[in-house]
Motif scaffolding. Structure first.
Motif, PDB file in Angstrom:
ATOM      1  N   SER A  44       0.851  -1.194   0.000  1.00  0.00           N
ATOM      2  CA  SER A  44       0.000   0.000   0.000  1.00  0.00           C
ATOM      3  C   SER A  44       0.886   1.243   0.000  1.00  0.00           C
ATOM      4  N   LEU A  46       0.542   3.619   1.787  1.00  0.00           N
ATOM      5  CA  LEU A  46       0.690   4.042   3.192  1.00  0.00           C
ATOM      6  C   LEU A  46       1.998   3.533   3.773  1.00  0.00           C
ATOM      7  N   ILE A  72      -5.242   8.537   5.520  1.00  0.00           N
ATOM      8  CA  ILE A  72      -6.160   7.830   6.422  1.00  0.00           C
ATOM      9  C   ILE A  72      -7.542   8.473   6.393  1.00  0.00           C
ATOM     10  N   ARG A  75      -9.853   7.460   3.775  1.00  0.00           N
ATOM     11  CA  ARG A  75     -10.329   6.074   3.765  1.00  0.00           C
ATOM     12  C   ARG A  75     -11.141   5.698   5.004  1.00  0.00           C
ATOM     13  N   LYS A  76     -11.277   6.598   5.937  1.00  0.00           N
ATOM     14  CA  LYS A  76     -11.851   6.206   7.229  1.00  0.00           C
ATOM     15  C   LYS A  76     -13.327   5.844   7.140  1.00  0.00           C
ATOM     16  N   ARG A  82     -10.380   1.249   5.948  1.00  0.00           N
ATOM     17  CA  ARG A  82     -10.120   1.716   7.309  1.00  0.00           C
ATOM     18  C   ARG A  82      -9.391   0.630   8.108  1.00  0.00           C
ATOM     19  N   ASP A  84      -7.607  -1.761   6.904  1.00  0.00           N
ATOM     20  CA  ASP A  84      -6.265  -1.879   6.325  1.00  0.00           C
ATOM     21  C   ASP A  84      -5.329  -0.845   6.962  1.00  0.00           C
ATOM     22  N   CYS A  85      -5.808   0.380   7.049  1.00  0.00           N
ATOM     23  CA  CYS A  85      -4.987   1.445   7.652  1.00  0.00           C
ATOM     24  C   CYS A  85      -4.705   1.127   9.118  1.00  0.00           C
ATOM     25  N   ARG A  88      -1.930  -1.406   9.551  1.00  0.00           N
ATOM     26  CA  ARG A  88      -0.594  -0.867   9.232  1.00  0.00           C
ATOM     27  C   ARG A  88      -0.114   0.114  10.319  1.00  0.00           C
TER      28      ARG A  88
END
Lengths: 669, 440
Positions: A44, A46, A72, A75-76, A82, A84-85, A88
């Motif tokens: 990703s 990110l 972030i 995508r929240k 979310r 996925d974030c 990570r």
């Protein structure tokens, strides 16, 4: 936004970081780690950002943080993205990133964290640096799992880490954690007693209140004070929930333990609130006691307890109270209506104590009626200082057109000058435009004070149509103060004319027809106060008249002109007038007008001030120049300050001006 | 306090609570501030004041109070030794003595029993803790805006001020200036008819108050500053000079940027005119532009649109030139605009109008400090009380949340709850660094 291609290396780096990391205490943080979920994720953008952020030191290079934040936040609201974030970010918290980097990443995690985050965060609770960021995230995760994580850590934690956990449990307001917190109230570890009490107070509710009430008697000193404050907080929750009896019980517990004055007042107010239907009776009982601290609490609650028409019983107690309590009760009584209250206020307004009289007059401002108008005017006439101001304020604030009518009526009837002057002032304060006719009759008064006040009031409620009447007054023989007041009023009314170039027409016409030098001088002065450019020609002509009084008036008019338009005229006068007074007036006017030109280039203003300095003969004239210089700071101003400083009589002022100029020059850089 | 006194109090309240008639002999507690007196005021009858925080507004606030005859300044407190020495020097010079007490730790100041009132001017993240502690100590408070650093703190502070019966004045001094007062009275009395829209123009960007912009190198804190305590309940940031004095305002962990700095002025005035002093908007939407580098993280430009329960929209903006600086009410019959030094109306004649005694009069003050002192003496209401300050600050806090989440926030101003958005709800409070807790 573009990102560098990601090859999946960063996930591996995070795991290596995790393996290398251990808590400073040497404990393996939390439960055994399974394969890191971050490794299961596809690459990703990110990860690239997080990799760049590993070494962030909390200083200027924060660009990457903003990119992580944007990533972030974009995508929240998409649950898979979310999650996925979240995974990570958790991996990043387990890495060997710097503390500032982890703290900021934890901040972003706070907006998206769910139960998945709890194991990692729980492990970090024992890391001295990261326990706070981890707590912040846990505080925000809804549900009992986060409570449990904090509670499980609570028993194992020590020192300030435990204090932090106690605080977090209070913030979450979960009643189930009350027993766990309550045990610290009675435990041997004194360092946690205050934290537990404050946290229970923040948590609130009946269970927390009961725990605090139970512990209160066994606590001493500051521990007891903190717990009592927390119990006050909880008792309010109980009160809001409608359980008056329980709330009253908690307030009694506090009052029984001889709290400090602030807590005593608060608990007394709470007890009144919890008395429900009996609150009025309790309030009166408290006022009958001899304790001013209790009176203060009762006064603070009086407006809540008694209806606006029910202030009579309170007012009746007024004479029996000590002065300081009377002042406080009077501050409240203004909010009540009724003849009984008003009568008490009027009586108190004639009390021996100045503080009580002033408080009563302030109360009458709200509770008074038109029938109090003459009484208040009388008090304003006889009082001085703050008391007089209160009486005048009350007279100005009496409500209703009937109050206006009462004032105008009294104006016609009142024989005493002092009271009549107050009534005339009230006409202005209240903008009683209908009183103009009555006011005109006051001009005929034998008392100069009445005439002066009448002109002052006309200045407020008059219009340009009244200028003629004022000019007529100027034709009569007047004392110096009265003449000045009439001139000021005429100028003020002229300034109400919308078109600036027409403001002085009436005065110019009078001047053209007037032959008496003294009256001509007065009209020239008036032109100066109005400051209408179209009248400058007439003022300049007056400079050339034979009568010294007219010339003096013209010089004063030009020197005091409200704008800088006649700056050349005053400069000529400053240079050439043979009359020292005129020269001085003109020089001062020149300096003032020079300083008015703040839109001009500073070096040009300073050049004019330099001319003034060269023309100055006396130290006070030079001081005027020096005082103006810092506003126009620059090398020219600095040089001028220093050159004026060569005169030993103004050396100190010149040095101060130079310092100010230098300071402003430094600030500008 | 002795046992005898406590027994009497206890007995009395017990008796009164059960509606018994007997009044017990209450003790007499006499505070220096108990009586308001005219003319020359004896030292023993002055309001005894102390100050906490002298890095920015603390000095001018204290100097204004020192000019008042009825104030005796007794103590100063600051965690920067240089600020502390400067503040003490001013007091000692004023009184021609050297007995002003100086404290580096506010907890030592709180032990004093002779203080009536305190002036607090510290970074925003310390407002709530210090103010609640002072209220609990029975002190009246002159505090700076914004009221607190979070909405939850604001509610806690208002509750504490009410609970302990304290007088509170916020440094929203525009309420004590004639133009603002007159403008609000004209709006309140319907001079421009029904209000269609309110525009509140605030500053943009970051201002270098302390002349420390660019000094962003991470270094050990200087010896004169107790940086650990300065951080207090806020998250840890490594020290750099540009982070602290005056310019802390641009970091959202310590301040709230231009929006939070000014919302307590121009929006406060908008609220006053509309009678919104104890309520708030129903909807808030916002957007902001942030720095992409450097140590500051508050918005450079922002625009916030709110709508109140009666449908009135209030727009707040910084750096949007369609919104004029100051406060502008636009009504069906004209508009009124007011700013520091500016007061314009349409129709133009309104600018000269003053409301009469038979119209709605707003409380009047022409000296913000004296207004506080009068309230201290009479236990009356100040012109900028705590709840009022909380309500103007709340709009700023909600705006920050709206910008942060990128969503329209629906707000119940009575219950002070965000509706239907648990994620936004999380942002109503701020977590405290250990070992700090918000007092009750």
């Amino acid at each position: 936004m573009r990102h560098a291609p990601f090859k999946g290396l960063f996930a591996a780096a995070l795991v290596l970081g995790l393996l290398a990391a251990s808590s400073p205490s040497g404990q393996r943080p939390g439960p055994p780690q399974k394969a890191d979920p971050a490794l299961q994720l596809p690459p990703s953008p990110l990860d690239g950002l997080l990799k760049q952020f590993l070494t962030f030191d909390g200083g200027i290079r924060s660009e990457v943080y903003w990119k992580i934040r944007d990533f972030i936040r974009a995508r929240k609201d998409d649950p898979p993205a979310r999650a996925d974030c979240e995974i990570r970010l958790l991996a990043f918290l387990r890495s060997q990133a710097t503390f500032p980097a982890k703290a900021l990443v934890a901040r972003e995690l706070r907006t998206i964290a769910g139960e998945r985050s709890i194991p990692t965060l729980q492990a970090l609770l024992f890391d001295p640096a990261l326990s706070d960021p981890a707590r912040y995230v846990l505080e925000s995760i809804p549900g009992p799992a986060a409570d449990k994580a904090l509670l499980d850590a609570l028993d194992r934690a020590t020192g300030t880490m435990k204090t932090g956990l106690i605080a977090s449990l209070g913030v979450r307001k979960t009643p189930a954690v009350v027993p766990a917190l309550a045990k610290y109230l009675e435990g041997s570890a004194q360092e946690f007693v205050k934290a537990a009490a404050m946290s229970l107070g923040r948590l609130g509710g009946r269970e927390a209140a009961a725990a605090l009430a139970k512990a209160l008697p066994s606590l001493k000193g500051d521990f007891r004070a903190v717990a009592a404050s927390a119990l006050l907080d909880c008792a309010e929750d109980v009160l809001r929930a409608g359980d008056l009896e329980a709330a009253a019980g908690f307030y009694d517990k506090i009052l029984a333990l001889d709290p400090g004055p602030a807590v005593f007042r608060a608990a007394t107010m709470g007890k009144i609130a919890a008395a429900g239907d009996k609150a009025p009776q309790l309030t009166l009982e408290i006022f009958r006691s001899p304790d001013p601290a209790a009176h203060e609490a009762a006064a603070a609650k009086a407006a809540d307890v008694f209806g606006p028409d029910q202030g009579g019983p309170l007012a009746a107690l007024l004479p029996s109270l000590p002065d300081e309590s009377r002042v406080k009760l009077l501050a409240v009584l203004g909010g009540f209506r009724g003849e009984d209250v008003r009568a008490c206020l009027r009586e108190a307004a004639s009390d021996d104590s100045p503080a009580v009289r002033t408080a009563a007059l302030n109360a009458l401002a709200a509770a008074g009626t038109p029938a109090d108008a003459v009484f208040l005017a009388g008090r304003a006439a006889s009082a001085r200082g703050e008391e007089q101001a209160a009486a005048r304020r009350a007279l100005g604030l009496l409500k209703g057109r009937a109050a206006d009518e009462a004032i105008v009526r009294a104006l016609e009837d009142e024989a005493g000058d002092d009271v009549r002057a107050e009534l005339i002032a009230a006409v202005g304060e209240r903008r009683i435009f209908a009183a103009k006719t009555s006011l005109a009759r006051q001009w005929e008064s034998l008392s100069e004070r009445i005439r002066l006040q009448t002109v002052k009031t006309l200045r407020t409620i008059g219009t340009p149509s009244d200028i003629t009447a004022l000019l007529n007054l100027l034709e009569k023989p007047l004392g110096e103060a009265e003449r000045e007041e009439v001139e000021n009023a005429a100028a003020a009314l002229a300034l109400k004319i919308a078109q600036p170039e027409g403001r002085s027409n009436l005065v110019k016409a009078r001047l053209a027809a007037e032959r008496d030098p003294a009256r001509r001088a007065g009209l020239v002065r008036l032109l100066g106060k109005i400051g209408d450019e179209s009248s400058l020609r007439a003022v300049r002509q007056a400079l050339r008249e034979a009568d010294a009084g007219v010339v003096d008036a013209a010089v004063r008019a030009l020197a005091g002109w409200p704008t800088s338009v006649p700056i050349e005229d005053v400069w000529d006068l400053a240079k050439s007038s043979a009359d020292e007074r005129h020269r001085l007036l003109a020089l001062r006017g020149f300096i003032r007008m020079t300083v008015l030109g703040k839109h001009r280039r500073p070096d040009r203003v300073v050049a004019d001030l330099k001319l003034a300095a060269e023309a100055a003969r006396r130290p006070d004239e030079k001081r005027l120049v020096l005082a103006a210089l810092p506003e126009f700071a620059g090398s020219e101003a600095l040089a001028l300050a220093r050159s004026i400083g060569a005169d030993p009589e103004v050396k100190a002022e010149a040095q101060a001006a130079a310092d100010q100029v230098l300071k402003r020059m430094g600030a500008a850089k | 306090m002795g046992n005898t006194r406590s027994m009497r109090r206890r007995d009395f309240l017990k008796a009164a609570g059960s509606a018994a008639a007997g009044a017990a002999a209450f003790p007499t507690i006499i505070r220096a501030s108990a009586l308001g007196l005219n003319g020359s005021i004896a030292p023993s009858e002055r309001i005894v004041m102390a100050g906490i925080g002298f890095g920015m507004m603390g000095i001018p606030n204290m100097e204004a109070f020192l000019e008042k005859d009825d104030v005796q300044w007794a103590a100063v407190c600051d965690l920067d030794k240089e600020h502390l020495a400067q503040a003490r020097g001013i007091v000692d010079k004023k009184y021609g003595r050297k007995d002003c007490a100086a404290y580096a730790d506010y907890r030592e100041l709180l032990l004093r029993r002779d203080i009536d009132a305190v002036s607090i001017a510290v970074p925003d993240h310390w407002h709530a803790i210090l103010s609640i502690a002072c209220a609990r100590n029975g002190w009246d408070i002159y505090g700076e805006k914004p009221l607190t650093h979070s909405l939850a703190e604001g509610r806690a502070l208002c509750d504490a001020v009410r609970r302990y019966g304290r007088v509170w004045q916020t440094g929203s001094w525009q309420r004590s200036v004639e133009n603002f007062h007159r403008a609000c009275e004209l709006v309140r009395n319907g001079r421009i008819g029904k209000i269609l829209r309110v525009e509140v123009g605030l500053p943009q960007g970051h201002h270098d108050f302390a002349k420390t912009f660019g000094q962003e190198k991470i270094t050990p804190p200087p010896p004169e500053l107790d940086y650990e305590t300065w951080l207090g309940p806020a998250p840890v940031w490594p020290y750099c000079k540009a982070r602290v004095h005056m310019n802390w305002r641009w970091n959202m962990d310590f301040g709230g940027g231009q929006l939070m700095d000014w919302v307590g002025h121009h929006l406060d005035i908008a609220h006053w005119a509309l009678g919104f002093d104890e309520t708030g908007p129903a909807e808030i939407t916002g957007r902001g532009e942030f720095p992409t580098t450097g140590i500051y993280n508050s918005a450079l430009r922002y625009r916030v649109e709110t709508k109140y329960a009666d449908g009135t929209p209030i727009i707040l903006a910084g750096g949007h030139y369609d919104i004029q600086g100051g406060t502008k009410w636009i009504g069906e019959q004209g508009w009124i605009w007011v700013d520091r030094g500016g007061f314009e109306t349409q129709p133009a004649h309104l600018v000269h109008e003053v409301v009469g005694p038979n119209e709605t009069k707003l409380p009047r003050s022409r000296d913000h400090y004296q207004n506080f002192l009068e309230a201290v003496r009479t236990r009356g209401r100040t012109i900028a009380p705590c709840e009022t300050a909380h309500r103007s600050a709340s709009v700023g806090h909600l705006a920050v949340i709206a910008i942060e989440t990128g969503r329209t926030i629906r707000w119940d101003p009575a219950a002070e709850k965000i509706l239907g958005d648990p994620e936004a709800e999380r942002l109503l409070g701020r977590s405290y660094r250990k070992p700090y807790l918000l007092p009750d």
